[in-house]
Design a protein around this motif. Structure first.
Motif, PDB file in Angstrom:
ATOM      1  N   ASP A  25       0.812  -1.217   0.000  1.00  0.00           N
ATOM      2  CA  ASP A  25       0.000   0.000   0.000  1.00  0.00           C
ATOM      3  C   ASP A  25       0.849   1.273   0.000  1.00  0.00           C
ATOM      4  O   ASP A  25       0.350   2.367   0.267  1.00  0.00           O
ATOM      5  N   THR A  26       2.152   1.127  -0.307  1.00  0.00           N
ATOM      6  CA  THR A  26       3.019   2.306  -0.444  1.00  0.00           C
ATOM      7  C   THR A  26       3.458   2.472  -1.896  1.00  0.00           C
ATOM      8  O   THR A  26       3.236   3.510  -2.517  1.00  0.00           O
ATOM      9  N   TYR A  27       4.080   1.440  -2.440  1.00  0.00           N
ATOM     10  CA  TYR A  27       4.555   1.485  -3.825  1.00  0.00           C
ATOM     11  C   TYR A  27       3.467   0.983  -4.771  1.00  0.00           C
ATOM     12  O   TYR A  27       2.572   0.230  -4.368  1.00  0.00           O
ATOM     13  N   VAL A  28       3.540   1.412  -6.034  1.00  0.00           N
ATOM     14  CA  VAL A  28       2.595   0.940  -7.042  1.00  0.00           C
ATOM     15  C   VAL A  28       3.369   0.352  -8.212  1.00  0.00           C
ATOM     16  O   VAL A  28       4.522   0.707  -8.466  1.00  0.00           O
ATOM     17  N   ARG A  29       2.720  -0.545  -8.923  1.00  0.00           N
ATOM     18  CA  ARG A  29       3.351  -1.219 -10.053  1.00  0.00           C
ATOM     19  C   ARG A  29       3.116  -0.474 -11.356  1.00  0.00           C
ATOM     20  O   ARG A  29       4.007  -0.388 -12.205  1.00  0.00           O
ATOM     21  N   ALA A  30       1.916   0.065 -11.560  1.00  0.00           N
ATOM     22  CA  ALA A  30       1.558   0.667 -12.842  1.00  0.00           C
ATOM     23  C   ALA A  30       0.400   1.623 -12.646  1.00  0.00           C
ATOM     24  O   ALA A  30      -0.296   1.587 -11.631  1.00  0.00           O
ATOM     25  N   VAL A  31       0.204   2.488 -13.644  1.00  0.00           N
ATOM     26  CA  VAL A  31      -0.932   3.410 -13.623  1.00  0.00           C
ATOM     27  C   VAL A  31      -1.614   3.402 -14.980  1.00  0.00           C
ATOM     28  O   VAL A  31      -1.028   2.982 -15.981  1.00  0.00           O
ATOM     29  N   ARG A  32      -2.847   3.850 -14.997  1.00  0.00           N
ATOM     30  CA  ARG A  32      -3.600   3.968 -16.244  1.00  0.00           C
ATOM     31  C   ARG A  32      -2.831   4.865 -17.214  1.00  0.00           C
ATOM     32  O   ARG A  32      -2.374   5.949 -16.861  1.00  0.00           O
TER      33      ARG A  32
END
Length: 357
Positions: free
Chosen positions: A183-190
């Motif tokens: 819930d801190t880092y993200v893998r990808a975005v739209r």
């Protein structure tokens, strides 16, 4: 007619792994590899099968500086009758073209790439292990090779296919894994590269994977990159849930999730079984609630390496839920048995997924 593939066979074959000995993933490589080049104005040229070996590349090659690199992963399976199966290889090269398009890499000819894969596998067929659950991993990839330190798409590329004998993913039986919700880092975005198999997607996932391992969890469950609310992927796999008897999996419509071929296969099997399938947004709160109330019967990741990976425990913030008593569920088992059975030739391929080498 396909372009001629020039074949140069090795004069110093390597020692093959000994049957019955452990086969660590991605450590050993067969005697040969497929290579072809791209030059702007000429297209993909000089397809060849050559001895596996290091190759020279300029230190200024753009792949090192701007990350134009995409790859795929598939397997070859040796059947009991001695024939060799590939599993939906056209889907892999079609997906590679989706990745190529996003990274401004020239498209490859899907049918020719399948043809080249078959030729390479046939030449190195003695490298295919025949133990239960074993296979020959196939790694096609493309890299940008222009020696130029300016930010633009490269004018030259190299395409490779490597082969690597691989042991059984579940050497000691299928064991559900423990999943940590990141819930801190993200893998990808739209609008990003989440739907592609580009190298950068995997590099940026390493920090969360390391954190999860340090906390005693095998995999990371990624949330969306905008609200960090909706489920996306687990590790390098797609994620699926059985909730109220339905197969529920995140929709790939937004373009931030890889359109997995095993994911697609599970969905098609479920529909053929008459099971209701929902491809939609699913929030982490819904998953936690479904797990607490008992409405979630099963959860599993799916991908080429494992086929399916059942999830027995899920941790989100301070909440930990146990799924199906920490055991593999009947739906997950059905998908595993059907797909691996078709791949190995032990189950009839009513879906026309297998391509013979």
């Amino acid at each position: 007619m396909f372009p001629e593939i020039k074949i140069t066979k090795t004069t110093t074959p390597k020692q093959k792994p000994v049957a019955g000995q452990p086969l660590p993933f991605g450590r050993n490589f067969s005697d040969h590899m497929f290579v072809m080049d791209y030059v702007r104005g000429e297209g993909w040229i000089n397809p060849r099968i050559v001895p596996y070996a290091p190759f020279e590349i300029d230190p200024a090659a753009m792949v090192f500086h701007y990350g134009q690199a995409v790859f795929e992963g598939m397997k070859a399976y040796k059947c009991e009758d001695g024939t060799i199966n590939l599993f939906r290889p056209s889907c892999n090269f079609e997906r590679m073209n989706n990745s190529n398009d996003r990274l401004v890499i020239p498209e490859v000819d899907v049918d020719f790439c399948v043809h080249a894969t078959k030729m390479l596998v046939d030449i190195d067929k003695d490298w295919i292990p025949s133990g239960k659950g074993e296979s020959l991993y196939i790694r096609p990839f493309v890299i940008a090779t222009d020696p130029f330190l300016g930010v633009r798409a490269s004018d030259t590329y190299k395409f490779f296919i490597l082969l690597s004998p691989s042991g059984a993913y579940y050497a000691h039986g299928i064991k559900p894994v423990k999943i940590y919700v990141e819930d801190t880092y993200v893998r990808a975005v739209r609008g990003g590269t989440g739907f592609t198999k580009c190298a950068g997607n995997y590099a940026c996932s390493l920090i969360a994977q390391t954190i999860a391992h340090d906390k005693g969890y095998e995999q990371v469950l990624w949330l969306d990159g905008v609200e960090q609310k909706y489920i996306e992927e687990v590790g390098a796999m797609n994620i699926m849930f059985v909730i109220d008897g339905k197969l529920v999996t995140p929709s790939i419509a937004a373009g931030s999730i890889l359109p997995g071929i095993t994911r697609r296969s599970c969905i098609e099997i479920a529909k053929s079984m008459g099971m209701e399938v929902e491809e939609r947004k699913i929030s982490i709160e819904e998953v936690i609630e479904a797990g607490k109330s008992g409405r979630m019967q099963e959860c599993f990741g799916c991908g080429t390496a494992a086929v399916v990976s059942p999830v027995g425990e899920l941790k989100y913030e301070d909440t930990v839920i146990t799924i199906n008593n920490g055991e593999i569920g009947p739906i997950t088992q059905k998908f595993y048995d059907t797909i691996t059975g078709i791949q190995s030739g032990k189950v009839e391929d009513t879906y026309n997924w297998v391509v013979k080498v």
